[in-house]
Design a protein around this motif. Structure first.
Motif, short mmCIF file in Angstrom:
data_model
loop_
_atom_site.label_atom_id
_atom_site.label_comp_id
_atom_site.label_asym_id
_atom_site.label_seq_id
_atom_site.Cartn_x
_atom_site.Cartn_y
_atom_site.Cartn_z
N SER A 90 -12.53 -98.37 21.55
CA SER A 90 -13.44 -99.03 21.96
C SER A 90 -14.68 -99.03 21.23
N ARG A 91 -14.97 -97.65 20.59
CA ARG A 91 -16.25 -97.77 19.81
C ARG A 91 -16.16 -98.63 18.43
N MET A 92 -15.13 -98.61 17.77
CA MET A 92 -14.71 -99.71 16.75
C MET A 92 -14.87 -101.21 17.10
N ARG A 93 -14.32 -101.45 18.34
CA ARG A 93 -14.55 -102.66 18.73
C ARG A 93 -15.99 -102.87 18.99
N SER A 94 -16.67 -102.02 19.64
CA SER A 94 -18.26 -102.12 19.82
C SER A 94 -18.96 -102.35 18.51
N LYS A 95 -18.43 -101.54 17.59
CA LYS A 95 -19.34 -101.74 16.13
C LYS A 95 -18.97 -102.82 15.54
N GLN A 96 -17.54 -103.47 15.55
CA GLN A 96 -17.45 -104.56 15.13
C GLN A 96 -18.23 -105.93 15.58
N LYS A 97 -18.32 -105.67 16.96
CA LYS A 97 -19.03 -106.64 17.71
C LYS A 97 -20.43 -106.88 17.30
N ALA A 98 -21.07 -105.39 17.09
CA ALA A 98 -22.45 -105.51 16.70
C ALA A 98 -22.84 -106.03 15.26
N MET A 99 -21.81 -105.80 14.14
CA MET A 99 -21.66 -106.31 12.94
C MET A 99 -21.61 -107.66 12.97
N ASP A 100 -20.53 -108.12 13.74
CA ASP A 100 -20.54 -109.64 13.70
C ASP A 100 -21.52 -110.50 14.22
N THR A 101 -22.38 -109.93 15.34
CA THR A 101 -23.55 -110.57 15.74
C THR A 101 -24.69 -110.41 14.95
N GLN A 102 -24.71 -109.19 14.22
CA GLN A 102 -25.80 -109.23 13.14
C GLN A 102 -25.67 -110.23 11.97
N GLN A 103 -24.30 -110.31 11.55
CA GLN A 103 -24.10 -111.18 10.55
C GLN A 103 -24.18 -112.84 10.86
N ARG A 104 -24.17 -113.10 12.05
CA ARG A 104 -24.41 -114.37 12.67
C ARG A 104 -25.72 -114.66 12.66
N VAL A 105 -26.60 -113.67 13.15
CA VAL A 105 -28.18 -113.66 13.22
C VAL A 105 -28.62 -113.79 11.82
N ASN A 106 -28.20 -113.25 10.78
CA ASN A 106 -28.50 -113.37 9.35
C ASN A 106 -28.21 -115.02 9.04
N GLU A 107 -26.98 -115.37 9.28
CA GLU A 107 -26.63 -116.71 9.04
C GLU A 107 -27.50 -117.74 9.57
N LEU A 108 -27.91 -117.33 10.54
CA LEU A 108 -28.77 -118.38 11.54
C LEU A 108 -30.32 -118.24 11.04
N LYS A 109 -30.76 -117.08 10.60
CA LYS A 109 -32.22 -117.13 9.75
C LYS A 109 -32.06 -117.89 8.50
N GLU A 110 -30.95 -117.74 7.75
CA GLU A 110 -31.00 -118.55 6.29
C GLU A 110 -31.04 -120.11 6.79
N GLU A 111 -30.08 -120.40 7.69
CA GLU A 111 -30.19 -121.73 8.05
C GLU A 111 -31.44 -122.33 8.57
N ASN A 112 -32.00 -121.60 9.23
CA ASN A 112 -33.52 -121.81 9.88
C ASN A 112 -34.40 -122.24 8.66
N GLU A 113 -34.50 -121.00 7.91
CA GLU A 113 -35.23 -121.04 6.57
C GLU A 113 -34.96 -122.57 5.74
N ARG A 114 -33.76 -122.84 5.54
CA ARG A 114 -33.48 -123.96 4.66
C ARG A 114 -33.86 -125.25 5.44
N LEU A 115 -33.61 -125.20 6.90
CA LEU A 115 -34.23 -126.41 7.74
C LEU A 115 -35.52 -126.61 7.51
N GLU A 116 -36.31 -125.43 7.65
CA GLU A 116 -37.95 -125.51 7.75
C GLU A 116 -38.38 -126.01 6.33
N ALA A 117 -37.41 -125.54 5.07
CA ALA A 117 -37.98 -126.18 4.04
C ALA A 117 -37.76 -127.53 3.82
#
Length: 165
Positions: A90-117
């Protein structure tokens, strides 16, 4: 048909629940009541053995006293191992979900920066094109001379008349 209230005898079963025995046994020998009514009264009723102790409410399972467990038994060890594995998973799944969410946040931030440029670039391009258009429109307005001479004829550039050839 009046029936007098008699105290109902009760017995306590092995679960600590009192069973109120119906008056069917006492009234079944009474010839004044029909057999159908007597049959309806044979349903036992269950009430707690000590209803005032819990305020008339049942005790939730979390508050009930649990049987003592032998911590040296194989069954206890197996249950603990299964529980430990389940918690670890359960803890491993929770950590993996948090990591996946953080990765998605980073991808969206990069895309947002590209779109703003891209927005900035397109805004600059729009501004340049507007300026060119306005300059061209202003030049055309300055170069156009009011028609002179015959009405309905348009001025001919370079002074060369055209005859449709």
């Amino acid at each position: 048909m009046s029936r007098r209230q008699q105290p109902k005898p009760s017995t306590t079963d092995h679960n600590g629940v009192s069973v109120i025995q119906s008056q069917a046994h006492a009234t079944s020998s009474s010839p004044s009541l029909p057999a159908a009514i007597t049959g309806l009264q044979q349903v036992p009723q269950l009430i707690p053995a000590n209803p005032s102790a819990a305020g008339g409410k049942s005790i939730p399972p979390s508050k009930m006293k649990k049987p003592s467990v032998d911590k040296d038994s194989d069954e206890y060890r197996q249950r603990r191992e299964r529980n430990n594995l389940a918690v670890k998973k359960s803890r491993m799944r929770s950590k993996q979900k948090a990591m996946d969410t953080q990765q998605r946040v980073n991808e969206l931030k990069e895309e947002n920066e590209r779109l703003e440029a891209k927005i900035k670039l397109l805004s600059k391009e729009l501004s340049v094109l507007k300026d060119l258009f306005l300059e061209h429109a202003h030049n055309l307005a300055d170069n156009v001379q009011p028609p002179s001479g015959v009405e309905g004829t348009s001025p001919v550039p370079n002074g060369n008349p055209t005859n449709g050839q």
